[in-house]
Enzyme design. Structure first.
Site, PDB file in Angstrom:
ATOM      1  N   LEU A  47       0.867  -1.186   0.000  1.00  0.00           N
ATOM      2  CA  LEU A  47       0.000   0.000   0.000  1.00  0.00           C
ATOM      3  C   LEU A  47       0.901   1.232   0.000  1.00  0.00           C
ATOM      4  O   LEU A  47       1.868   1.300   0.763  1.00  0.00           O
ATOM      5  CB  LEU A  47      -0.887   0.038   1.248  1.00  0.00           C
ATOM      6  CG  LEU A  47      -2.315  -0.493   1.171  1.00  0.00           C
ATOM      7  CD1 LEU A  47      -3.026  -0.219   2.490  1.00  0.00           C
ATOM      8  CD2 LEU A  47      -3.099   0.105   0.019  1.00  0.00           C
ATOM      9  N   ASP A  48       0.578   2.216  -0.841  1.00  0.00           N
ATOM     10  CA  ASP A  48       1.340   3.466  -0.849  1.00  0.00           C
ATOM     11  C   ASP A  48       1.280   4.123   0.532  1.00  0.00           C
ATOM     12  O   ASP A  48       0.285   3.967   1.259  1.00  0.00           O
ATOM     13  CB  ASP A  48       0.772   4.442  -1.882  1.00  0.00           C
ATOM     14  CG  ASP A  48       0.989   3.968  -3.315  1.00  0.00           C
ATOM     15  OD1 ASP A  48       1.893   3.140  -3.523  1.00  0.00           O
ATOM     16  OD2 ASP A  48       0.265   4.446  -4.204  1.00  0.00           O
ATOM     17  N   PRO A  49       2.305   4.901   0.897  1.00  0.00           N
ATOM     18  CA  PRO A  49       2.284   5.590   2.199  1.00  0.00           C
ATOM     19  C   PRO A  49       1.043   6.458   2.405  1.00  0.00           C
ATOM     20  O   PRO A  49       0.512   6.535   3.518  1.00  0.00           O
ATOM     21  CB  PRO A  49       3.551   6.456   2.159  1.00  0.00           C
ATOM     22  CG  PRO A  49       4.473   5.715   1.242  1.00  0.00           C
ATOM     23  CD  PRO A  49       3.594   5.106   0.187  1.00  0.00           C
ATOM     24  N   ALA A  51      -1.902   5.943   1.279  1.00  0.00           N
ATOM     25  CA  ALA A  51      -3.117   5.130   1.306  1.00  0.00           C
ATOM     26  C   ALA A  51      -3.345   4.574   2.702  1.00  0.00           C
ATOM     27  O   ALA A  51      -2.410   4.384   3.478  1.00  0.00           O
ATOM     28  CB  ALA A  51      -3.008   3.990   0.298  1.00  0.00           C
TER      29      ALA A  51
END
Length: 301
Positions: A47-49, A51
Site C-alpha cells: 500500500l502506498d504511504p 493510502a
C-alpha cells in the site's frame, strides 16, 4: 545503559492491519514484527504511504500463504480531485497540468463501463515496476523519463459513490496488478480533463476486509503475550478463498513429509489447480489436486 534485546519467537498467523496514513508498508511490517517479537514477517500487497486500509501482514508460517492472499480480489475506495494532474497521480507529486473542465455526475457515470472488465492500463511512472533492473519510481525521482508498457488488468466493478463540483469518490473491485492512480488518470482523460487521487482506502484483500482489521493503536494497547496474540488470525485464514482438503492422520503425516496422498470418498475432488490441506482445523500444506491425489507445494509446519 544498553537496551535489552528482545528475544524473537516463532509466532505464526495473520495481522489484518488497518494501515494508517503516511506509513510505508515496510514500516508497518517492521512495527508489527516488533510488537509480536516475530522472527519472520511479510505483507501481501504493498500500500502506498498515502493510502490507508487493509494491509495483510503474515508472521511465521503464514508467510507461506502470502501468494494466495496477494493474488486475491481487492476493493478500493478512492477520491479524485478534478482539474489537476500531478507527477505521481496522487497528492504527493507536483502539479504538472491543469484543466478548467469539471465533469457532471451523468458524464462520469457514462464512461465507467469503458473501465470495467479486462482492459489495458499503463502503470504510473511512480510505481515499483522494474525497468532494466531499476524501480520505475527511482528512475522517475532521478528525473528520467519512464515509459511503461500497457498491461491487461481486470476491473470487476466500478461505481461512483459521491460526486461534487471538484471531487468525486468511487469504489472499485479489481484483480491484482491494478493501479488506482492510473485508473483515476484515465477516467479523467476520457472525460476531457485531468485529475489525481487525493484519498485512497483499501477495503478488502482476498479473504480479508475492513471488518477484520485491527489498528496499530489496538495492537499497542493489548498486553504483550496472550492478549496480543489473540488479535492474530490463524494461518488458514489467508487460504479461505481456495478449496480445503481435510486429511486423516495418516494422510496428514505423509503430506507433512512432502508426499502426495490419494483422496478418497464420494466427494473427493479429482483435479484442482489450487487447494490447501488441513488436519483438525490446522493448515498442513498448500498444493494442487491431480488424478485424485493431493500434491503439496508448500508444507506448513
Amino acid at each position: 545503559m544498553n537496551q535489552i534485546k528482545r528475544v524473537k519467537r516463532d509466532v505464526s498467523g495473520w495481522v489484518v492491519l488497518d494501515k494508517p496514513y503516511d506509513m510505508t508498508s515496510t514500516e508497518a511490517v517492521g512495527k508489527v514484527r516488533w510488537l509480536f517479537a516475530a522472527r519472520k514477517g511479510g505483507h501481501a500487497g504493498t500500500l502506498d504511504p498515502l493510502a490507508t486500509g487493509i494491509l495483510p501482514i503474515a508472521l511465521g508460517e503464514a508467510t507461506k500463504t502470502v501468494p494466495q492472499v496477494q493474488d486475491g480480489r481487492k476493493v478500493y475506495r478512492f477520491t479524485v480531485k478534478w482539474g489537476e494532474a500531478t507527477a505521481t497521480d496522487d497528492a504527493e507529486g507536483a502539479v504538472t497540468e491543469t484543466s478548467p473542465v469539471r465533469p457532471d455526475a451523468a458524464a462520469v457515470e457514462a464512461v465507467l463501463a469503458r473501465f470495467t472488465g479486462t482492459i489495458e492500463q499503463v502503470p504510473p511512472a511512480f510505481s515499483a515496476i522494474k525497468v532494466d533492473g531499476e524501480r520505475a519510481y527511482d528512475l522517475a525521482r532521478a528525473g528520467e523519463t519512464v515509459e511503461l508498457a500497457a498491461r491487461q488488468i481486470t476491473i470487476e466493478e466500478l461505481r461512483l459513490i459521491e460526486h461534487g463540483a471538484d471531487q468525486s469518490s468511487f469504489e472499485v473491485a479489481c484483480q491484482k496488478g491494478t493501479y488506482v492512480r492510473a485508473l483515476a488518470r484515465d477516467i479523467a482523460r476520457s472525460l476531457g480533463t485531468v485529475a489525481h487521487v487525493i484519498k485512497l482506502h483499501r477495503a478488502a484483500v482476498g479473504p480479508f476486509s475492513d471488518a477484520d482489521a485491527v489498528t496499530i493503536e489496538a495492537l499497542e494497547a493489548a498486553a504483550e503475550g496472550e492478549a496480543r496474540d489473540a488479535l492474530l488470525r490463524p494461518v488458514w485464514a489467508g487460504l479461505a478463498g481456495i478449496p480445503e482438503i481435510r486429511l486423516d492422520p495418516h494422510q496428514a503425516n505423509a503430506v507433512r513429509h512432502g508426499n502426495p496422498v490419494l483422496l478418497t470418498g464420494a466427494t473427493a475432488p479429482v483435479a484442482l489447480d489450487e487447494a490447501w490441506a488441513s488436519f483438525k482445523g490446522v493448515a498442513v500444506a498448500t498444493g494442487h489436486v491431480e488424478a485424485g491425489q493431493f500434491h503439496p507445494r508448500r508444507v506448513i509446519l
